[in-house]
Scaffold this motif. Structure first.
Motif, PDB file in Angstrom:
ATOM      1  N   VAL A  56     -67.205  39.339 -48.833  1.00  0.00           N
ATOM      2  CA  VAL A  56     -68.580  39.712 -48.514  1.00  0.00           C
ATOM      3  C   VAL A  56     -69.182  38.607 -47.657  1.00  0.00           C
ATOM      4  O   VAL A  56     -69.025  37.420 -47.959  1.00  0.00           O
ATOM      5  CB  VAL A  56     -69.411  39.885 -49.812  1.00  0.00           C
ATOM      6  N   VAL A  57     -69.879  38.970 -46.588  1.00  0.00           N
ATOM      7  CA  VAL A  57     -70.565  38.003 -45.737  1.00  0.00           C
ATOM      8  C   VAL A  57     -72.016  37.918 -46.179  1.00  0.00           C
ATOM      9  O   VAL A  57     -72.669  38.940 -46.416  1.00  0.00           O
ATOM     10  CB  VAL A  57     -70.475  38.399 -44.254  1.00  0.00           C
ATOM     11  N   PRO A  85     -68.256  46.356 -42.663  1.00  0.00           N
ATOM     12  CA  PRO A  85     -68.624  45.670 -41.418  1.00  0.00           C
ATOM     13  C   PRO A  85     -70.128  45.746 -41.163  1.00  0.00           C
ATOM     14  O   PRO A  85     -70.779  46.757 -41.477  1.00  0.00           O
ATOM     15  CB  PRO A  85     -67.836  46.436 -40.349  1.00  0.00           C
ATOM     16  N   ASP A  86     -70.673  44.672 -40.628  1.00  0.00           N
ATOM     17  CA  ASP A  86     -72.081  44.586 -40.230  1.00  0.00           C
ATOM     18  C   ASP A  86     -73.050  44.628 -41.415  1.00  0.00           C
ATOM     19  O   ASP A  86     -74.253  44.889 -41.231  1.00  0.00           O
ATOM     20  CB  ASP A  86     -72.454  45.705 -39.240  1.00  0.00           C
ATOM     21  N   THR A  87     -72.561  44.373 -42.626  1.00  0.00           N
ATOM     22  CA  THR A  87     -73.460  44.257 -43.780  1.00  0.00           C
ATOM     23  C   THR A  87     -73.638  42.786 -44.119  1.00  0.00           C
ATOM     24  O   THR A  87     -72.784  41.955 -43.819  1.00  0.00           O
ATOM     25  CB  THR A  87     -72.912  45.011 -44.995  1.00  0.00           C
ATOM     26  N   LEU A  88     -74.772  42.490 -44.769  1.00  0.00           N
ATOM     27  CA  LEU A  88     -75.093  41.094 -45.045  1.00  0.00           C
ATOM     28  C   LEU A  88     -75.758  40.978 -46.411  1.00  0.00           C
ATOM     29  O   LEU A  88     -76.788  41.618 -46.667  1.00  0.00           O
ATOM     30  CB  LEU A  88     -76.030  40.549 -43.961  1.00  0.00           C
ATOM     31  N   ALA A  89     -75.181  40.188 -47.273  1.00  0.00           N
ATOM     32  CA  ALA A  89     -75.769  39.911 -48.580  1.00  0.00           C
ATOM     33  C   ALA A  89     -76.593  38.630 -48.502  1.00  0.00           C
ATOM     34  O   ALA A  89     -76.660  37.980 -47.451  1.00  0.00           O
ATOM     35  CB  ALA A  89     -74.669  39.795 -49.633  1.00  0.00           C
ATOM     36  N   ARG A  90     -77.205  38.239 -49.625  1.00  0.00           N
ATOM     37  CA  ARG A  90     -77.970  36.997 -49.672  1.00  0.00           C
ATOM     38  C   ARG A  90     -77.482  36.127 -50.823  1.00  0.00           C
ATOM     39  O   ARG A  90     -77.294  36.619 -51.936  1.00  0.00           O
ATOM     40  CB  ARG A  90     -79.465  37.283 -49.855  1.00  0.00           C
TER      41      ARG A  90
END
Length: 333
Positions: A56-57, A85-90
């Motif tokens: 996970v990015v 792809p193109d997803t972003l966690a925190r």
């Protein structure tokens, strides 16, 4: 000062804020539904984490402020954890670290740099030839390992080019665990020391660290290249740290370094990094700096009596003096 220890951490460097001036609230969200992740790479403000076996990015949440996140950190994440792809966690929380390996740019630099977190073994990779062995660099890494609470492992590469006995003899009194490898030799002994552990690999550029990783993990595809052993110029190998799974554990490959500064370690802790000199040091008068020519320094007495290795004493004294800026003509590695 960071941690009240009298030195400056990289997180203590203040950067003037840009944009809005909305005040921060002290009531930060608890994020009780956050999932745990393991940071495997850090790249320009993006953190690649492993969450339930899925990459996970993520980016760092604003409420974390200036705190650093490094490879090896255990973190709490919220947001899109699908890994698509193109997803972003925190990243909303960095869990308490079991260990931290640090270095400074040189022995007088007040800013320490965290290399990795939560490792339990420091693998000091040293070539036996091309470039030649660097006992002074090994000594520095040993001091850093002992300070961080990591078990050291000396890994000597390129034994097909030179015999390892000379280097091993320097550390015989330490009973230092070691492995010796060649360019195409068997790696079973290396694997045995790495299996089930979190090991960080540190070494100067060109010693074969990334080649070793590629042989252990052919799919890792770590970049390799030639570096001039004299100037340090050329195409360096690793450009960023990365954690890779191996035999139930992790190996963390780090970029090759030209120096390993110890400004964040007190003189007493530097001395503690030379356990083979312990018996002599306890006979020194109180406050002894252990430098050459110091009256009544027991190191000199033991040297005259042939009870210590001259190279080990010289290395300790060089480290102590370079921390005070007195050894600027000598390379820090």
């Amino acid at each position: 000062m960071s941690g009240g220890r009298g030195y400056i951490d990289e997180d203590d460097i203040r950067v003037r804020a840009r944009g809005g001036s909305r005040p921060r609230t002290r009531n930060r969200p608890k994020h009780e539904d956050a999932r745990e992740g393991f940071v495997t790479t850090v790249d320009r403000g993006r953190y690649r984490c492993l969450v339930d076996g899925r990459p996970v990015v993520a980016m760092k949440a604003r409420e974390l402020g200036r705190g650093s996140i490094v490879v090896g950190d255990r973190v709490a994440l919220v947001g899109d954890l699908s890994g698509r792809p193109d997803t972003l966690a925190r990243v909303v929380r960095v869990e308490e670290r079991r260990s931290v390996l640090r270095r400074t740019a040189d022995d007088t630099d007040p800013v320490e740099r965290v290399i990795v977190a939560n490792a339990d073994q420091l693998v000091i990779v040293c070539a036996l030839a091309d470039p030649p062995p660097q006992p002074r660099f090994i000594d520095r890494c040993l001091v850093a390992a002992y300070d961080a609470g990591l078990e050291p492992l000396l890994c000597l590469t390129k034994s097909d080019l030179s015999d390892p006995d000379g280097v091993l003899a320097i550390y015989a009194s330490l009973d230092l665990p070691n492995v010796v490898t060649s360019l195409d030799g068997d790696l079973d002994d290396v694997r045995g020391h790495l299996a089930g552990r979190t090991s960080v690999l540190v070494g100067s550029s060109g010693v074969g660290k990334s080649t070793l990783v590629n042989r252990l993990l052919p799919d890792a595809a770590r970049a390799v290249g030639d570096v001039n052993p004299v100037t340090g110029r050329g195409r360096h190998t690793s450009t960023s740290a990365v954690a890779l799974p191996l035999d139930g554990g992790w190996i963390i490959d780090t970029p090759g370094v030209r120096s390993f500064g110890l400004a964040h370690i007190s003189p007493d802790d530097v001395v503690a990094g030379f356990p083979d000199l312990d018996e002599a040091v306890v006979e020194c008068p109180s406050g002894c700096p252990h430098t050459e020519g110091t009256p009544d320094c027991a190191l000199d007495t033991w040297l005259v009596e042939g009870r210590l290795d001259q190279a080990r004493v010289d290395s300790l004294r060089r480290l102590l003096s370079s921390r005070e800026g007195e050894d600027n003509t000598a390379p820090s590695a």
